[in-house]
Motif scaffolding. Structure first.
Motif: not given
Length: 356
Positions: A157, A161, A247, A251, A274-276, A327, A330-331, A334
């Motif tokens: 990134e 975030a 990205e 975001k 992934f980028y939230g 959130e 993202r977790r 990953r």
């Protein structure tokens, strides 16, 4: 493939073969890859392509065989199962060249006489068949040479975030990031947004994508723009061109929409998670495997405009829910799409094939 192979160098050497004139050549060469070109011809409804397909398949198979022999290649990795050139090259090598076939399209959505033929050939002529999702894998028979290897996560990134505090003007920004191609869902997102906007005038929608220089895609975008004008939504719906910084685009948005009618995996959905940024996606194949519905995003029935509108209003009305989804997404990605499940698995597959 570039994301995966970048992580596997220098233990393995990769060279790419692209269609003549492909714009991807500059991207790959900038990463230090050797790139070759062949005049691939795909099956289409055009009579000229149908007449050329057989002769060019044999000719390009011969060219690919000679290229592989000259460069010392031992594996030909086909980037989708409709490209049969590698099988011709393998035949000409008397079986010395190994073929790995990657299936990136959702076979169930393709013309079945062709898809079943390609499946039969892949299961018998390829050393391994790689499916990008379980949705794709289910199309194939139970066979140890067929396995799922997910596409890897995006690279590092470059921006923090996203926090997504309430905007000063109270608006909620929706982003639809996809090329303007029929079937990618923009024509479903528009009536869904219109219905949602009737309930919440703070909503704003932005389409971002390219037309790939194709007339039919340009006409598709023009029709979308005409529909916006006819509905009187020009002040709240905007159209952008190809995004060079995905990205940054993601975001900056509060909610990502993806209402594609058929996806084998969906890198757009993976990127959003992934980028939230909170995500609403259609249940059209691969996206269902990328997050947990109701915990890290919202999954709506395929082509169900009313359900799409309800999901938009639900998420737009609850900033805390958007934050929790972002959130959790993202977790989740990953963990699920960690290297051990993606490019490291691909490296192990290559080593197994080379050991034959």
């Amino acid at each position: 493939m570039r994301h995966a192979t970048n992580s596997l160098r220098p233990a393995l050497r990769f060279e790419y073969v692209l269609p003549t004139g492909s714009g991807g050549r500059a991207v790959l060469e900038a990463d230090g890859y050797v790139v070759h070109e062949l005049p691939f011809v795909e099956i289409s409804r055009r009579k000229a392509d149908l007449l050329l397909y057989g002769p060019m398949l044999l000719l390009n198979g011969w060219r690919l065989y000679r290229l592989a022999r000259r460069q010392g290649a031992r594996i030909i990795h086909l980037n989708d199962f409709y490209n049969l050139t590698g099988y011709v090259a393998r035949l000409l090598s008397l079986g010395r060249l190994q073929v790995v076939t990657h299936v990136r399209f959702l076979p169930q959505s393709l013309p079945q006489p062709l898809a079943r033929s390609w499946r039969w050939l892949a299961e018998r002529a390829a050393s391994r068949v790689v499916c990008v999702s379980e949705a794709v894998r289910r199309y194939f028979s139970v066979n140890p040479k067929v396995q799922v290897i997910y596409d890897p996560l995006p690279g590092q990134e470059r921006y923090p975030a996203p926090v997504h505090p309430p905007r000063p003007d109270g608006t909620v920004q929706l982003l639809y990031l996809s090329n303007y191609i029929q079937g990618k869902g923009q024509d479903l997102a528009l009536p869904a947004f219109r219905a949602a906007y009737a309930q919440n005038s703070r909503l704003r929608l932005r389409f971002v994508g390219g037309d790939m220089g194709m007339l039919k895609n340009q006409q598709f975008r023009q029709q979308l723009e005409a529909n916006v004008e006819q509905a009187g939504l020009q002040a709240v719906v905007a159209f952008g061109s190809f995004a060079t910084d995905v990205e940054k685009e993601m975001k900056a948005a509060d909610i990502i929409l993806n209402f594609s009618e058929s996806e084998s995996f969906s890198l757009t959905c993976l990127d959003a998670l992934f980028y939230g940024t909170s995500l609403i996606a259609s249940d059209c194949g691969g996206p269902a495997e990328l997050f947990v519905n109701g915990e890290s995003g919202l999954l709506v029935p395929n082509r169900d405009v009313a359900a799409m509108a309800r999901a938009i209003n639900q998420l737009a009305a609850d900033a805390d829910l958007r934050t929790r989804f972002a959130e959790a997404g993202r977790r989740f990605v990953r963990q699920k799409f960690a290297p051990a499940h993606t490019f490291e698995t691909l490296a192990a597959l290559y080593q197994q094939v080379l050991a034959k």
